[in-house]
Design an enzyme around this catalytic site. Structure first.
Site, PDB file in Angstrom:
ATOM      1  N   VAL A 607      -3.743  -5.097   2.455  1.00 57.42           N
ATOM      2  CA  VAL A 607      -2.818  -6.237   2.542  1.00 57.42           C
ATOM      3  C   VAL A 607      -3.180  -7.232   1.439  1.00 57.42           C
ATOM      4  O   VAL A 607      -4.348  -7.601   1.298  1.00 57.42           O
ATOM      5  CB  VAL A 607      -2.945  -6.955   3.916  1.00 57.42           C
ATOM      6  CG1 VAL A 607      -1.953  -8.121   4.000  1.00 57.42           C
ATOM      7  CG2 VAL A 607      -2.737  -5.993   5.063  1.00 57.42           C
ATOM      8  N   LYS A 680       1.919  -3.155   5.947  1.00 56.21           N
ATOM      9  CA  LYS A 680       0.969  -4.262   5.793  1.00 56.21           C
ATOM     10  C   LYS A 680       0.983  -5.152   7.026  1.00 56.21           C
ATOM     11  O   LYS A 680      -0.066  -5.599   7.505  1.00 56.21           O
ATOM     12  CB  LYS A 680       1.315  -5.083   4.548  1.00 56.21           C
ATOM     13  CG  LYS A 680       1.084  -4.331   3.258  1.00 56.21           C
ATOM     14  CD  LYS A 680       1.526  -5.134   2.065  1.00 56.21           C
ATOM     15  CE  LYS A 680       1.377  -4.302   0.797  1.00 56.21           C
ATOM     16  NZ  LYS A 680       1.915  -4.938  -0.371  1.00 56.21           N
TER      17      LYS A 680
END
Ligand code: ADP
Ligand code: ASP
Ligand code: MG
Length: 813
Positions: A607, A680
């Protein structure tokens, strides 16, 4: 007086023989010199093959011929260099010796027996001939020689093959020889004579011991052992690459190093030298410049207290159960000690206090003799003791030697840690009675990797990371470049990154440590295919601790092997989101395995690329904070594309530009479909404690589903133009409302997650996020009403690679 001993490795060929002559001549110029010689390299092993052969046929004689020819060749080559060498004379002597040997061997073949006294005679031929050759070279150079006959003068007690010298008597014998002051003294090593004046041997490698004895007998002030390495190293330099030379060691340390397997010295060598305070210098025949290792009373305090790692192989551990011992430990221990009278060496013993078991280790070759002795000793107590004792074969003993080793802080914990991380079981551990050594019994198959890794952790200041990189797209390549650039800085911090493998989906480059400067060239040349089978054999054969698999692919299949990687002892660093967004069951399995195996699983770049997202969240949540809600722009590519739309570019143009700059996934559809953002978001939601699956995330894609069919970037970009007008309309509509469009991921309080295009007004922090930036706003118990905001580039090869690099370094920090 000085004694020089030359081992077989120093006498392996004519050139070396003459180099030895040079060394002797130099010494003779300074003082009277005694020389002890071994057999030329390999000769004793050939002779041992004869006596150990159980097939009594002409193959035994063949070995005699091979050995004879080695000597013929040797003197021929010597004559070519040293023209005055009496070739014919010496050849006759060699022939005579070998004729005797052939007769002996023929007798062995006929009788199918080779008693120990005959074995000793056969084995000692090499040393006898070395001295004859050396005597004749020196004589041809006009030196006067006295040859000491060890059978007459070195009194040795014990059996024919591994006798121990009576130093006092031997000293008297040698003092009685009338040696001219100007003579060079020669003596064959390895040999002694018993009370009946029969030839006996001093054990394999025994010429070192002979040299020590002669040093004592001739009151030498120094005993030099010349061999094929620069001296005593912290480990066998042929097996442990970064072992280093010890300049000085104490007698006691040398005794323990050799006792526990440092082949550079015969274990009995040092005791007599210690007793008579004669220093011993180990020197290299092929590198005379090196100062060598000095063994004396002094200890080099400057150096590490730890002196070396050694190993003994072919060990068996025998365990006697407590009920047999039954409060008679002392008696049992004395029985075990008595084994030495039968020439059975017990290397170590251990005793467990709870079950009162006693275990002892010996060489495998002794087992039969020991079992007979145990049977005899326990006849009255237990009819068949053999049913109760445990025999554990195929073991090795790894020993760590150093002065007052027990005082060293956390040294045992380091060893345990490293053996544990290599999945090596410990069968027994003992501290030597001198407190200068610790010995650990492990399986023989693990000994080399144990020695290498224990050596690294105890003797090398450097922390080594062994990296196996899979995936050499933009991120993988950028990572390799960053590792190259950072080398000097890491060197200063004593961190070394060894890249042992570089692979893409098709092939792999494998080396102990790949030279990164020309990795691409070597990778192109590599013919090694990369597939799961290859990977598996890599994992099984890996002998390094601190090994890390770096996954810079987006491959689902590879991500499904993580549990396997961890269970094989690898840490994992990954920029691939597929594992963390697989089923929640697998997500947990990875974490459980990493915990059980004590391995690291790092995925900071899943992420926000290099942004410090995951570790920040983990720190917050581990210390009691809780996520209330989240909103963010999680895609660098979409941040770039939506920013460009504001500037007036069409969707197809903006996407093309993003792809060109390396902001998108290989196929930009993965970005535009919203699936990458959803992944994510899932990683974040799971991090926050929500047990959800990818399918639970509501995705409102940017493109209609029909675009899914275009499975490569070119096709997608081509057809994207058809959608430009429709999209332009949406943008205009937002602009009319003084808003911009952003692709936003949201986690609501109860855990529901969505990704979609949102109209964002000026007041919203996400209004300004474009050009590839990411912004993550976390509302948590601690961070509210003003949220924690992380903002910065969330895509690009360099930032992602730096995140991977940082994870890689964290595996050892
Ligand atoms: P020589 O023929 O001179 O007697 P050896 O083969 O008996 O030689 O002994 C030298 C060998 O000992 C070296 O080649 C090396 O591989 C081995 N060795 C094992 N442990 C050590 C150590 N700690 N330091 C140096 N050499 C070692
Ligand atoms: N030649 C003998 C051996 O190989 C003795 C020695 O080299 O020290 O064991
Ligand atoms: Mg030797």
């Amino acid at each position: 007086m000085k004694i020089l001993k030359f081992g077989g490795t120093s006498l392996a060929n004519a050139k070396l023989f003459l180099r030895v002559v040079n060394i002797i001549e130099k010494s003779v110029k300074k003082e009277q010199t005694g020389v002890v010689l071994s057999a030329p390299a390999k000769i004793t092993n050939y002779l041992a093959d004869i006596i150990e052969s159980k097939i009594y046929d002409d193959s035994m004689l063949k070995i005699v011929f091979i050995s004879e020819n080695i000597f013929f060749q040797l003197i021929k080559d010597i004559t070519n260099i040293q023209l005055s060498f009496p070739y014919k004379e010496v050849k006759k002597i060699i022939q005579k010796e070998f004729n005797k040997l052939k007769k002996i061997v023929k007798n062995i073949i006929l009788s199918k027996k080779c008693p120990e006294n005959i074995q000793a005679i056969v084995l000692s031929r090499g040393e006898i001939l070395s001295v004859i050759i050396m005597k004749n070279i020196l004589k041809s150079k006009k030196y006067k020689i006295t040859v000491i006959d060890p059978i007459k003068n070195i009194l040795a007690i014990g059996n024919y093959l591994d006798a121990k010298v009576d130093i006092n008597q031997s000293k008297k014998n040698i003092e009685n020889i009338n040696i001219n002051k100007n003579d060079i003294i020669l003596m064959p090593g390895f040999i002694g004579g018993n009370e009946k004046k029969e030839l006996v041997l001093l054990g394999r490698n025994g010429s070192d011991y002979s040299a020590a004895i002669l040093s004592v007998c001739l009151n030498a002030k120094l005993c030099e052992i010349w061999t094929d390495v620069d001296g005593v190293f912290t480990a066998d330099p042929r097996k442990v690459l970064n072992s280093y030379l010890l300049k000085k060691i104490s007698y006691q340390e040398a005794i323990e190093l050799s006792y526990f397997g440092a082949a550079v010295l015969h274990p009995r060598t040092i005791k007599p030298l210690k007793k008579f305070k004669i220093p011993c210098l180990i020197k290299n025949t092929t590198n005379t410049q090196s100062k060598g290792t000095l063994i004396s009373q002094e200890n080099d305090v400057e150096e590490n207290h730890l002196k070396g790692i050694t190993h003994l192989d072919d060990i068996t551990m025998i365990t006697l159960p407590g009920f047999i011992i039954n409060n008679e430990e002392k008696k049992i221990l004395s029985i075990v000690k008595n084994f030495s009278k039968k020439n059975i060496k017990i290397i170590l013993t251990t005793q467990s206090s709870a079950e009162k078991n006693i275990s002892f280790c010996t060489f495998e070759k002794n087992i039969d003799k020991i079992l007979i002795l145990l049977k005899q000793n326990f006849k009255s107590k237990c009819k068949d003791i053999l049913n109760y004792i445990n025999i554990n074969k195929n073991l090795s003993i790894l020993s760590i030697i150093g002065s007052c080793i027990y005082k060293k802080n956390n040294f045992l914990s380091k060893i345990f840690f490293i053996l544990d991380s290599l999945k090596i079981n410990i069968f027994a551990i003992t501290q030597g009675s001198s407190k200068n050594s610790i010995s650990i019994v492990i399986k023989k198959k693990n000994i080399l990797k144990a020695v290498q890794n224990v050596h690294n952790i105890l003797f090398s200041k450097k922390k080594i990371i062994n990296a196996f990189l899979i995936g050499i797209g933009g991120v993988g390549r950028a990572l390799l470049n960053q590792i190259i650039k950072q080398k000097k800085v890491l060197d200063k911090k004593n961190i070394k990154i060894k890249v042992c493998a570089i692979a893409n989906s098709k092939k792999i480059l494998l080396e102990n440590s790949i030279n990164l400067k020309n990795w691409q060239e070597n990778f192109n040349k590599s013919k090694e295919k990369f597939n799961l089978e290859k990977l598996n054999s890599l994992l099984i054969n890996n002998s390094h601790s601190n090994s890390v698999i770096i996954d810079c692919t987006s491959d689902q299949y590879l991500s499904q092997q993580y549990v396997h990687f961890l269970s094989k002892g690898f840490h994992i660093v990954t920029s691939n989101k597929k594992a963390n967004t697989d089923s929640f069951k697998y997500y947990n399995e990875i974490r459980n395995t990493a915990f059980l195996e004590n391995k690291k699983f790092f995925y900071e770049t899943n992420v926000g690329a290099g942004l410090p997202v995951i570790k920040t969240l983990q720190n917050l949540f581990n210390t009691g904070d809780k996520l209330i809600s989240f909103k963010g722009i999680l895609s660098g590519s979409l941040s770039f594309i939506f920013g460009k739309l504001e500037e007036g570019l069409l969707l197809s143009e903006a996407t093309k530009e993003a792809k060109k700059r390396g902001f998108t996934e290989p196929n930009p559809y993965d970005d535009l479909s919203g699936i990458d953002v959803a992944r994510k978001l899932l990683v974040l939601a799971r991090e926050a404690g929500h047990s959800i699956e990818l399918k639970d995330i509501k995705i409102e894609p940017i493109l209609p589903k029909s675009f899914q069919q275009y499975n490569n970037a070119e096709e997608l970009l081509f057809y994207l133009k058809e959608f430009d007008a429709q999209f332009l309309h949406l943008i205009k509509k937002a602009r009319n409302e003084k808003c911009v469009l952003r692709f936003v991921g949201t986690i609501e309080k109860e855990g529901s997650c969505s990704v979609k295009i949102e109209k964002i007004n000026k007041k919203d922090p996400l209004y300004h996020i474009k050009n590839g930036e990411n912004a993550l706003t976390f509302y948590t118990n601690y961070y509210q009403p003003i949220p924690l905001v992380l903002r910065g580039y969330g895509a690009g090869n360099d930032v992602t690679a730096s995140g991977v690099f940082s994870d890689l370094l964290h595996t050892i920090l």
